[in-house]
Design an enzyme around this catalytic site. Structure first.
Site, PDB file in Angstrom:
ATOM      1  N   THR A  45      69.914  49.382  40.607  1.00 12.42           N
ATOM      2  CA  THR A  45      70.144  50.802  40.342  1.00 12.42           C
ATOM      3  C   THR A  45      68.848  51.567  40.646  1.00 12.42           C
ATOM      4  OG1 THR A  45      69.642  50.497  38.009  1.00 12.42           O
ATOM      5  CG2 THR A  45      71.969  50.372  38.653  1.00 12.42           C
ATOM      6  N   THR A  47      66.454  53.972  39.405  1.00  9.69           N
ATOM      7  CA  THR A  47      65.209  53.966  38.633  1.00  9.69           C
ATOM      8  C   THR A  47      64.735  52.539  38.391  1.00  9.69           C
ATOM      9  OG1 THR A  47      65.773  56.056  37.574  1.00  9.69           O
ATOM     10  CG2 THR A  47      64.105  54.709  36.475  1.00  9.69           C
ATOM     11  N   CYS A  48      65.663  51.646  38.141  1.00  7.35           N
ATOM     12  CA  CYS A  48      65.311  50.247  37.875  1.00  7.35           C
ATOM     13  C   CYS A  48      64.628  49.619  39.090  1.00  7.35           C
ATOM     14  CB  CYS A  48      66.556  49.461  37.505  1.00  7.35           C
ATOM     15  SG  CYS A  48      67.489  50.161  36.116  1.00  7.35           S
ATOM     16  N   SER A  49      65.143  49.906  40.275  1.00  8.38           N
ATOM     17  CA  SER A  49      64.631  49.297  41.506  1.00  8.38           C
ATOM     18  C   SER A  49      63.434  50.021  42.102  1.00  8.38           C
ATOM     19  CB  SER A  49      65.733  49.248  42.573  1.00  8.38           C
ATOM     20  OG  SER A  49      66.741  48.355  42.194  1.00  8.38           O
ATOM     21  N   LEU A  53      61.138  47.867  37.505  1.00  9.41           N
ATOM     22  CA  LEU A  53      60.737  46.520  37.904  1.00  9.41           C
ATOM     23  C   LEU A  53      59.490  46.532  38.786  1.00  9.41           C
ATOM     24  CD1 LEU A  53      61.081  43.462  37.941  1.00  9.41           C
ATOM     25  CD2 LEU A  53      62.865  43.752  39.693  1.00  9.41           C
TER      26      LEU A  53
END
Length: 159
Positions: A45, A47-49, A53
């Site tokens: 997703t 923001t996560c990517s 992370l």
């Protein structure tokens, strides 16, 4: 009520890929160790990517220099977590944990309903720091935000 500093990490079994599907329980993950566990609503997703992370990848060595293990968790299957980690060059030693049924997110009281986005129950965006299986610090994001669970914020605020 969500887990709080001073509370023990609940006992839950998670999965990850290491030459095949492996299981790891939270006792093994946290006991006799210092660990930062951060959770994202979903692998791949935005923001996560793009931010969450990658920040922990960038600062992985700084955590390790303090004797702290780092693990990423999402309510995704272990194959997705492995592929996501590989796509972002996660360093060896950073665990990409699958909480496939949301058991740990629920046990921590940090689950959220993402059904409006077609994602079902997921983990809230958070980071926690634990020593010997006990939460020392907890950083939970407000909905739609990315501030307190970033690697930079966690590093700057470790006790």
């Amino acid at each position: 009520m969500p887990i709080q500093p001073g509370d023990p990490i609940p006992e839950v079994v998670l999965k990850h890929i290491d030459g095949g599907i492996q299981t790891i329980d939270t006792l093994t993950l946290f006991d006799d160790k210092k660990v930062v566990l951060f959770a994202v609503p979903g692998a791949f997703t935005p923001t996560c990517s793009e931010r969450h992370l990658p920040g922990f990848v960038k600062h992985f060595d700084a955590f390790r220099a303090r004797g702290i293990d780092v693990a990423c968790m999402a309510v995704n299957d272990p194959f997705v977590m492995k592929a996501w980690g590989d796509s972002l060059d996660v360093p060896e030693g950073m665990l990409m944990l699958s909480d496939g049924n949301g058991d740990l997110a629920r046990a921590l009281g940090l689950e959220m309903d993402a059904s409006a986005y077609g994602m079902g129950t997921r983990a809230k965006r958070f980071a926690l720091y634990a020593e010997n299986g006990v939460v020392k610090q907890l950083f939970v994001e407000a909905p739609g935000e990315f501030k307190v669970s970033s690697a930079e914020h966690v590093l700057a605020n470790l006790e």
